[in-house]
Structure formats: C-alpha cells, structure tokens
Design an enzyme around this catalytic site. Structure first.
Site, mmCIF file in Angstrom:
data_model
loop_
_atom_site.group_PDB
_atom_site.id
_atom_site.type_symbol
_atom_site.label_atom_id
_atom_site.label_comp_id
_atom_site.label_asym_id
_atom_site.label_seq_id
_atom_site.Cartn_x
_atom_site.Cartn_y
_atom_site.Cartn_z
ATOM 1 N N CYS A 132 0.817 -1.226 0.000
ATOM 2 C CA CYS A 132 0.000 0.000 0.000
ATOM 3 C C CYS A 132 0.847 1.272 0.000
ATOM 4 C CB CYS A 132 -0.924 0.027 1.209
ATOM 5 S SG CYS A 132 -1.945 -1.427 1.351
ATOM 6 N N HIS A 272 -3.620 6.983 3.346
ATOM 7 C CA HIS A 272 -3.980 5.677 2.775
ATOM 8 C C HIS A 272 -5.401 5.325 3.229
ATOM 9 C CE1 HIS A 272 -3.950 1.648 1.437
ATOM 10 N NE2 HIS A 272 -3.820 1.111 2.636
ATOM 11 N N ASN A 302 -10.125 -0.416 0.290
ATOM 12 C CA ASN A 302 -8.664 -0.318 0.276
ATOM 13 C C ASN A 302 -8.146 -0.852 -1.062
ATOM 14 O OD1 ASN A 302 -5.910 -0.621 0.665
ATOM 15 N ND2 ASN A 302 -6.094 -1.623 2.655
HETATM 16 O O1 UT7 Z 1 -3.703 -1.622 3.726
HETATM 17 C C1 UT7 Z 1 -2.904 -2.129 4.742
HETATM 18 C C2 UT7 Z 1 -3.351 -1.657 6.000
HETATM 19 N N1 UT7 Z 1 -4.561 -2.321 6.408
HETATM 20 C C3 UT7 Z 1 -5.060 -1.990 7.513
HETATM 21 O O2 UT7 Z 1 -4.521 -1.106 8.107
HETATM 22 C C4 UT7 Z 1 -6.251 -2.721 8.051
HETATM 23 C C5 UT7 Z 1 -6.140 -2.713 9.555
HETATM 24 N N2 UT7 Z 1 -7.177 -3.408 10.288
HETATM 25 C C6 UT7 Z 1 -8.464 -3.070 10.267
HETATM 26 O O3 UT7 Z 1 -8.876 -2.222 9.526
HETATM 27 C C7 UT7 Z 1 -9.387 -3.725 11.269
HETATM 28 O O4 UT7 Z 1 -8.628 -4.467 12.184
HETATM 29 C C8 UT7 Z 1 -10.446 -4.657 10.619
HETATM 30 C C9 UT7 Z 1 -11.488 -3.829 9.900
HETATM 31 C C10 UT7 Z 1 -9.787 -5.620 9.681
HETATM 32 C C11 UT7 Z 1 -11.158 -5.447 11.700
HETATM 33 O O5 UT7 Z 1 -11.726 -4.568 12.656
HETATM 34 P P1 UT7 Z 1 -11.583 -4.904 14.219
HETATM 35 O O6 UT7 Z 1 -12.318 -3.888 14.950
HETATM 36 O O7 UT7 Z 1 -10.108 -5.021 14.484
HETATM 37 O O8 UT7 Z 1 -12.342 -6.252 14.319
HETATM 38 P P2 UT7 Z 1 -11.817 -7.662 14.854
HETATM 39 O O9 UT7 Z 1 -10.841 -8.250 13.908
HETATM 40 O O10 UT7 Z 1 -11.417 -7.510 16.260
HETATM 41 O O11 UT7 Z 1 -13.123 -8.504 14.809
HETATM 42 C C12 UT7 Z 1 -14.196 -8.241 15.703
HETATM 43 C C13 UT7 Z 1 -15.272 -9.246 15.443
HETATM 44 C C14 UT7 Z 1 -14.782 -10.693 15.367
HETATM 45 O O12 UT7 Z 1 -15.769 -11.497 15.963
HETATM 46 P P3 UT7 Z 1 -15.520 -12.137 17.426
HETATM 47 O O13 UT7 Z 1 -14.293 -12.964 17.299
HETATM 48 O O14 UT7 Z 1 -15.337 -10.937 18.318
HETATM 49 O O15 UT7 Z 1 -16.772 -12.890 17.669
HETATM 50 C C15 UT7 Z 1 -14.780 -10.974 13.896
HETATM 51 O O16 UT7 Z 1 -15.000 -12.351 13.601
HETATM 52 O O17 UT7 Z 1 -15.875 -8.962 14.181
HETATM 53 C C16 UT7 Z 1 -15.939 -10.153 13.404
HETATM 54 N N3 UT7 Z 1 -15.835 -9.821 12.019
HETATM 55 C C17 UT7 Z 1 -16.910 -9.531 11.260
HETATM 56 N N4 UT7 Z 1 -18.211 -9.486 11.531
HETATM 57 C C18 UT7 Z 1 -19.043 -9.154 10.540
HETATM 58 C C19 UT7 Z 1 -14.725 -9.708 11.263
HETATM 59 N N5 UT7 Z 1 -15.059 -9.366 10.004
HETATM 60 C C20 UT7 Z 1 -16.412 -9.262 9.983
HETATM 61 C C21 UT7 Z 1 -17.322 -8.914 8.986
HETATM 62 N N6 UT7 Z 1 -18.635 -8.872 9.306
HETATM 63 N N7 UT7 Z 1 -16.938 -8.634 7.736
#
Ligand code: UT7
Length: 345
Positions: A132, A272, A302
């Site tokens: 990225c 970004h 993204n």
């Molecule tokens: O381009 C390179 C740079 N990229 C980035 O910087 C991306 C960085 N990361 C992020 O943007 C975020 O970490 C995410 C958007 C990927 C995830 O957000 P989060 O607040 O960190 O969520 P999480 O991974 O802690 O997941 C929370 C919950 C999980 O469920 P449990 O385990 O708490 O029951 C996931 O399974 O949300 C669940 N989950 C979803 N639920 C509905 C993960 N993806 C989804 C989804 N829909 N698409």
C-alpha cells in the site's frame, strides 16, 4: 543541466541544509472499474452486514475489475488520463514505474505491459513492490531519477486487481479491498515543486502481519497450497491497525518537521484509505481538521498501491487542492512499509 536546476522554493522555513527539488507533478489521472459491489451485495456472500462494515471500516462499496480486465489495463487507463491532462505523449516518457502487489504475472513486469498499452517508446520500465506504500515509494524514486538528471519524464502508477488475491469466503478480509489505479507524471521543471520531502520506512520483522504466503519461491503453487488457501491475502487486522496508526503519524510528523510546517498549513491531507478509524486516529494525532482530510474510502475500499494515487487525482479534480497548495500524503502497508510526502501541488 545545472542551469536548469534553479528551484523557486515557495517555503520560507525549509530546514537548514535542505535541498529543494526541481521536479514537478505535471498531472495525475485515475481509473476504477465499472462494477460496483456494495455492502449489501457482500451480505449475500458472507456472514456480514452493512452495519458492521460501515461502523468498523467506513467502507460502503468497492469496484471490482472484470475477468478480462487486468492490473495492466487499469494502470494503462489511469496513465492515459494523466497523459491527456498533462499533454504528455508516450514518446516523452523515459521511465514507467508500476507499484503493485497484483501484477498481471510474476514476470515480465506489469510496467512493461503498460508501456505497450499506452504507446510509450522503448523506455525503462519496472515494477515496485511496497504494497500500500508503493505509490509514495514510486514518487520518491521517480524524483531521484529526475534530480540525478538520468530521466526527464517519469510515469508513476499505483494499480491493483486485489479481487484476484482475496478469499471471497473470508469475511475478515473480503469486505475491505477493491480494484483500481492512479497515475502521476513527474517532470524536471525548475520553477515548480512536486515532492518537497518524503519519509520512507519499513519493518520486515512484522512481515507476517499482512502477506500472501504462496505463489513465490518460498511456497510455489501446489495442489496443497491451493486447497489450503495460501494464495489469498492474510492479515492480522488488529495488529496491522495499531502499527498503521503509529507508523503513519510518525512518518507524517517527520515530513512536516523537515519542512518546518505546521499541520494547519497543509491544505489537504491524503491518507492511505484502509479504514476510517485509522484515518480518524491519524488525523486526530496530527491535529488535522476534518475539512483538511480527503476521504474516498467509502466508495472504493482499500485499493493498496492505488489508494492515495486515486485519492490525489480526485482531490485535484474536485478542486480540493489548487496549484501552490500543500498536500500531505501518508501511507502504510504490508512489509511492513510506510511513507509520507509533503507535496506542493
Ligand atoms: O492496507 C494495509 C493496512 N490495512 C489496515 O490497516 C487494516 C487494519 N485493520 C483493520 O482495519 C481492522 O482491524 C479490521 C477492519 C480488519 C477489523 O476490525 P476490528 O475492529 O479489528 O475487528 P476484529 O478483527 O477484532 O473482529 C471483531 C469481530 C470478530 O468477531 P468475534 O471474534 O469478536 O466474535 C470478527 O470475527 O468482528 C468479526 N468480524 C466480522 N463481523 C461481521 C470480522 N469481520 C467481519 C465482517 N462482518 N466482515
């Protein structure tokens, strides 16, 4: 050559010893594929909801390229738009740099394929892999070639067809990414400025946070690698998020410090476009006001190396920046890699 290099620097407070750079971004262009995939569409594919995607990421829709539309096609379309706007013909281009993690093929480079598609001559062409962060890495490399006197006109493109490395059954990642391309043409122009300064960095110690494990020499394609899904992008979202905020803030602050600038003097911050919560956290810590920050994440998700390239083109075409305005671009991606650049538009 030396008589050409007489930059008329408009920044009075550049730090002592700083060398102004006689190189201008002549024009920019971008292209996104026609097909729009909304959060509602994704609800029919994986266990997710518009509410979750919007609140956790800020993304509402993304563009996906057609099966017969490759990264080189997206790149060439963005490049042609930049060439049209800048009045640059193919035979003027001395070097093509394509920043991408989704090349048409591992080799030859996508830049070579783009050279053919835009009718450039037999100029130098290579791909750059900084995920990225690739577009800002590309701008800096282009500028170095121009400053050294090696090349006069350089085309830098950030282009991705990320839809080909996404596991469309994995809700953790498939909602985040999209396809697209953005391009910039840089030229040696002594009276104007493009990049005033840039900061680039990387931390290979955190390579595993965001990667595509198979398809390279470490894990060549096998029936097993395919069935294990190793050819898809994998990300530790939480750790990547934290690293992104810290690295983007530090890189941006370093750039501002080197130019002796306060954030209030920046007309447009172009971060970004990975996650609205990352953009908000970075903007808060930099002290940027919401009206300074350019966001198109909700429309494209993204797009990795294309992200800030598309955003720069849109910021210019929407009139958010005018010639002479200062832009702060800041990026972060796999590698880990990061970068920031202060640009006088
Ligand atoms: O381009 C390179 C740079 N990229 C980035 O910087 C991306 C960085 N990361 C992020 O943007 C975020 O970490 C995410 C958007 C990927 C995830 O957000 P989060 O607040 O960190 O969520 P999480 O991974 O802690 O997941 C929370 C919950 C999980 O469920 P449990 O385990 O708490 O029951 C996931 O399974 O949300 C669940 N989950 C979803 N639920 C509905 C993960 N993806 C989804 C989804 N829909 N698409």
């Amino acid at each position: 050559m030396s008589s050409e290099i007489k930059p008329a620097c408009k920044l009075p407070r550049l730090l002592q010893g700083y060398q102004p750079r006689p190189c201008s971004i002549v024009s920019v262009g971008s292209y996104v594929p026609e097909r729009v995939v909304t959060n509602a569409d994704l609800e029919t594919m994986v266990d997710t909801s518009d509410e979750w995607i919007t609140s956790r990421t800020g993304i509402k829709e993304r563009r996906l390229a057609a099966a017969n539309e490759f990264t080189s096609d997206l790149a060439a379309k963005a490049a042609k738009r930049a060439m049209e706007k800048g009045g640059i013909t193919g035979d003027q281009i001395d070097l093509i740099i394509v920043a991408t993690i989704t090349p048409d093929m591992l080799f030859p480079s996508t830049a070579c394929l783009v050279q053919q598609k835009i009718g450039a001559g037999r100029c130098a062409a290579f791909d750059l892999e900084a995920a990225c962060s690739g577009f800002i890495y590309g701008l800096e490399i282009a500028q170095q070639f121009i400053m050294s006197g090696t090349f006069k006109t350089v085309l830098v493109i950030g282009a991705e067809k990320l839809s080909t490395i996404i596991d469309w059954k994995d809700r953790n990642t498939c909602v985040l990414f999209g396809d697209g391309a953005g391009a910039a043409i840089l030229q040696s122009r002594p009276d104007q400025h493009g990049l005033i300064t840039s900061t680039l960095g990387a931390d290979g110690g955190k390579a595993e946070l965001l990667s595509m494990p198979a398809g390279g020499s470490r894990c060549p394609a096998t029936a097993e690698s395919l069935s294990s899904g190793l050819h898809y992008l994998r990300m530790d979202g939480k750790e990547t998020f934290k690293s992104a905020v810290n690295a983007m803030v530090s890189a941006a602050q370093e750039c501002l410090r080197r130019c002796g600038l306060d954030i209030s003097e920046i007309k447009c911050v172009i971060p970004h476009q990975a996650n609205l919560r990352i953009i908000d956290a970075v903007s808060d810590r930099l002290g940027a006001k919401p009206e300074q920050v350019f966001i198109n994440l909700h429309r494209y998700g993204n797009t990795s190396a294309a992200s800030v390239a598309i955003a720069l083109d849109e910021a210019v075409s929407e009139g958010r920046v005018k010639r002479g305005d200062l832009i702060l671009m800041v990026v972060f991606g796999a590698g880990l890699t990061w970068g920031a650049a202060v640009i006088e538009w």
